[in-house]
Design an enzyme around this catalytic site. Sequence first.
Site, PDB file in Angstrom:
ATOM      1  N   GLU A 193       0.807  -1.210   0.000  1.00 45.12           N
ATOM      2  CA  GLU A 193       0.000   0.000   0.000  1.00 45.12           C
ATOM      3  C   GLU A 193       0.848   1.272   0.000  1.00 45.12           C
ATOM      4  O   GLU A 193       2.005   1.263   0.419  1.00 45.12           O
ATOM      5  CB  GLU A 193      -0.921   0.010   1.237  1.00 45.12           C
ATOM      6  CG  GLU A 193      -1.939  -1.117   1.220  1.00 45.12           C
ATOM      7  CD  GLU A 193      -2.729  -1.244   2.519  1.00 45.12           C
ATOM      8  OE1 GLU A 193      -3.859  -1.749   2.465  1.00 45.12           O
ATOM      9  OE2 GLU A 193      -2.199  -0.849   3.588  1.00 45.12           O
ATOM     10  N   CYS A 243       3.111   8.789   0.858  1.00 46.59           N
ATOM     11  CA  CYS A 243       3.849   7.869   1.720  1.00 46.59           C
ATOM     12  C   CYS A 243       3.948   6.547   0.976  1.00 46.59           C
ATOM     13  O   CYS A 243       2.922   5.916   0.689  1.00 46.59           O
ATOM     14  CB  CYS A 243       3.112   7.696   3.047  1.00 46.59           C
ATOM     15  SG  CYS A 243       3.830   6.454   4.149  1.00 46.59           S
ATOM     16  N   CYS A 254       6.650  -6.229   6.567  1.00 46.21           N
ATOM     17  CA  CYS A 254       7.802  -5.628   7.247  1.00 46.21           C
ATOM     18  C   CYS A 254       8.408  -6.619   8.233  1.00 46.21           C
ATOM     19  O   CYS A 254       7.674  -7.260   9.000  1.00 46.21           O
ATOM     20  CB  CYS A 254       7.381  -4.362   7.992  1.00 46.21           C
ATOM     21  SG  CYS A 254       8.761  -3.493   8.785  1.00 46.21           S
ATOM     22  N   CYS A 256       7.345  -4.258  14.754  1.00 45.47           N
ATOM     23  CA  CYS A 256       6.940  -3.361  15.836  1.00 45.47           C
ATOM     24  C   CYS A 256       5.562  -3.793  16.334  1.00 45.47           C
ATOM     25  O   CYS A 256       4.622  -3.921  15.562  1.00 45.47           O
ATOM     26  CB  CYS A 256       6.906  -1.918  15.347  1.00 45.47           C
ATOM     27  SG  CYS A 256       8.521  -1.299  14.808  1.00 45.47           S
ATOM     28  N   CYS A 287       2.280  -1.862  15.451  1.00 44.53           N
ATOM     29  CA  CYS A 287       2.077  -1.546  14.038  1.00 44.53           C
ATOM     30  C   CYS A 287       1.401  -2.710  13.333  1.00 44.53           C
ATOM     31  O   CYS A 287       1.859  -3.859  13.410  1.00 44.53           O
ATOM     32  CB  CYS A 287       3.425  -1.239  13.385  1.00 44.53           C
ATOM     33  SG  CYS A 287       3.321  -0.911  11.612  1.00 44.53           S
ATOM     34  N   GLY A 324       7.341  -1.638   5.395  1.00 45.54           N
ATOM     35  CA  GLY A 324       8.721  -2.051   5.246  1.00 45.54           C
ATOM     36  C   GLY A 324       9.722  -1.188   5.998  1.00 45.54           C
ATOM     37  O   GLY A 324       9.439  -0.073   6.428  1.00 45.54           O
ATOM     38  N   GLU A 325      10.917  -1.741   6.169  1.00 48.04           N
ATOM     39  CA  GLU A 325      12.066  -1.054   6.760  1.00 48.04           C
ATOM     40  C   GLU A 325      13.017  -0.712   5.617  1.00 48.04           C
ATOM     41  O   GLU A 325      13.698  -1.592   5.071  1.00 48.04           O
ATOM     42  CB  GLU A 325      12.737  -1.946   7.792  1.00 48.04           C
ATOM     43  CG  GLU A 325      14.116  -1.506   8.256  1.00 48.04           C
ATOM     44  CD  GLU A 325      14.175  -0.050   8.715  1.00 48.04           C
ATOM     45  OE1 GLU A 325      14.930   0.720   8.097  1.00 48.04           O
ATOM     46  OE2 GLU A 325      13.477   0.304   9.688  1.00 48.04           O
ATOM     47  N   SER A 345      12.437   6.977   6.640  1.00 42.33           N
ATOM     48  CA  SER A 345      12.214   6.589   8.029  1.00 42.33           C
ATOM     49  C   SER A 345      12.801   5.205   8.282  1.00 42.33           C
ATOM     50  O   SER A 345      12.646   4.298   7.465  1.00 42.33           O
ATOM     51  CB  SER A 345      10.713   6.575   8.336  1.00 42.33           C
ATOM     52  OG  SER A 345      10.471   6.141   9.658  1.00 42.33           O
ATOM     53  N   SER A 387      12.493   6.018  13.993  1.00 43.91           N
ATOM     54  CA  SER A 387      11.370   5.558  14.816  1.00 43.91           C
ATOM     55  C   SER A 387      11.929   5.027  16.130  1.00 43.91           C
ATOM     56  O   SER A 387      12.206   3.838  16.275  1.00 43.91           O
ATOM     57  CB  SER A 387      10.597   4.462  14.074  1.00 43.91           C
ATOM     58  OG  SER A 387       9.981   4.987  12.920  1.00 43.91           O
ATOM     59  N   LEU A 388      12.058   5.920  17.102  1.00 37.62           N
ATOM     60  CA  LEU A 388      12.681   5.550  18.367  1.00 37.62           C
ATOM     61  C   LEU A 388      11.676   4.886  19.310  1.00 37.62           C
ATOM     62  O   LEU A 388      11.893   3.785  19.812  1.00 37.62           O
ATOM     63  CB  LEU A 388      13.289   6.787  19.032  1.00 37.62           C
ATOM     64  CG  LEU A 388      14.258   6.512  20.180  1.00 37.62           C
ATOM     65  CD1 LEU A 388      15.475   5.736  19.699  1.00 37.62           C
ATOM     66  CD2 LEU A 388      14.688   7.816  20.847  1.00 37.62           C
ATOM     67  N   ASN A 411      -2.535   4.846  16.399  1.00 37.95           N
ATOM     68  CA  ASN A 411      -3.744   4.654  15.610  1.00 37.95           C
ATOM     69  C   ASN A 411      -4.265   3.223  15.775  1.00 37.95           C
ATOM     70  O   ASN A 411      -3.493   2.269  15.655  1.00 37.95           O
ATOM     71  CB  ASN A 411      -3.458   4.953  14.135  1.00 37.95           C
ATOM     72  CG  ASN A 411      -3.109   6.409  13.926  1.00 37.95           C
ATOM     73  OD1 ASN A 411      -3.880   7.296  14.271  1.00 37.95           O
ATOM     74  ND2 ASN A 411      -1.923   6.665  13.384  1.00 37.95           N
ATOM     75  N   CYS A 451      -0.739   6.247  10.113  1.00 36.49           N
ATOM     76  CA  CYS A 451       0.540   5.673  10.526  1.00 36.49           C
ATOM     77  C   CYS A 451       0.311   4.428  11.381  1.00 36.49           C
ATOM     78  O   CYS A 451      -0.425   4.455  12.360  1.00 36.49           O
ATOM     79  CB  CYS A 451       1.315   6.721  11.312  1.00 36.49           C
ATOM     80  SG  CYS A 451       2.926   6.176  11.877  1.00 36.49           S
TER      81      CYS A 451
END
Length: 362
Positions: free
Chosen positions: A95, A108, A115, A119, A122, A165-166, A197, A221-222, A297, A340
């Site tokens: 997407e 975006c 991914c 996380c 997510c 994805g990373e 990111s 992304s800490l 979210n 997000c």
Amino acid sequence: MTTAPTAHASAARPLLLDLHPDDYPLPGFRRRQLLEWVYQHGVGEFGQMHTLPAEQRSELEREWRLNPFTDIETFRSDDGSVKYLFTLPDGRQMEAVYMPYLDRKTICVSTMVGCPARCAFCATGAMGFGRNLTPGEIVGQVLAVAGGEGIEPREIRNLVFMGMGEAMLNYDNTMQAARILLHPQALGMSKRRVTLSTVGIAKGIRRLADEDDLGIKLAISLHAPDEETRRKIIPTGGANSIDEIMDAARDYQARTGRRITMEYTMLDGVNDHLWQAELLAERLQGLVSHVNLIPMNPWPGSPFVSSSEAQIQAFYDLLEERGVDVSVRRSRGKDAGAACGQLALKRPGAAQGYAAQEHAGA
């Protein structure tokens, strides 16, 4: 419901969009014409490029594929954002999100199917990992969104590698895509309007600092300032300690002179304690940075909920008192599953997650 089509026979041809603009397969003036048709006019078929000789159009059609996708679906939000669901020739899906503002148009894009960072807050991380996207499959998202919105590709001036994805784990393809996005004969984007990111791949951050011809912006992304919490919510976080990430960020800034954005998703009772705000401020000392506090979210099955507005405000206030440049980022597209952390192929009848796609014979 739209079912994922089988791979087209044409997919055996190489994807033209994977090429750097300097390597397009026509000489001189004709190459520039081809680039104009693709990147300025967004034409998706060689046969429509009427300024090229018919013989060259036919040769391009025989040798190359121009469209990375076999199907595209759109899901429009009440706030004007649009989620695009792309099906690739191998049946896998990913997407992108289009976000129009009064003064700019932003997209975006994804760099992977699914991914591997996993996380915990997510929805994309819950999907698992499918495969890396090629440079053309990344750039093609911009062209497809422009076509879907009835605008020319160059009207999209802001881009973030923050979708599925990373990006640092698909480094070479992402860098090739960035070079295409920035190329003056392709999309001609400004390097100051392109942001990558990462969940915090220290090696990748240092590699990015060495890309002297790029100069794109960096977001990390800490999500937690202490190791225990970060490893709880980012299971792969143990590969790079917070100290290693911060050292790489300082090296990046020393090399580039660019401000770094720190992304921080606010999770109720997990990473929103005021002592964590204090520690975050300590870790950011000496670094020119901006902190984006992101209310989490919601998505079905998530084990987390967002911090309350009062707690977000208290966290914000403490950071501001400590001299940290901070803002609260309100995500767009929640009602379309486009905000997000929500990207997970969510639509009626969709296969949920990469494993489900594999089971369906993707």
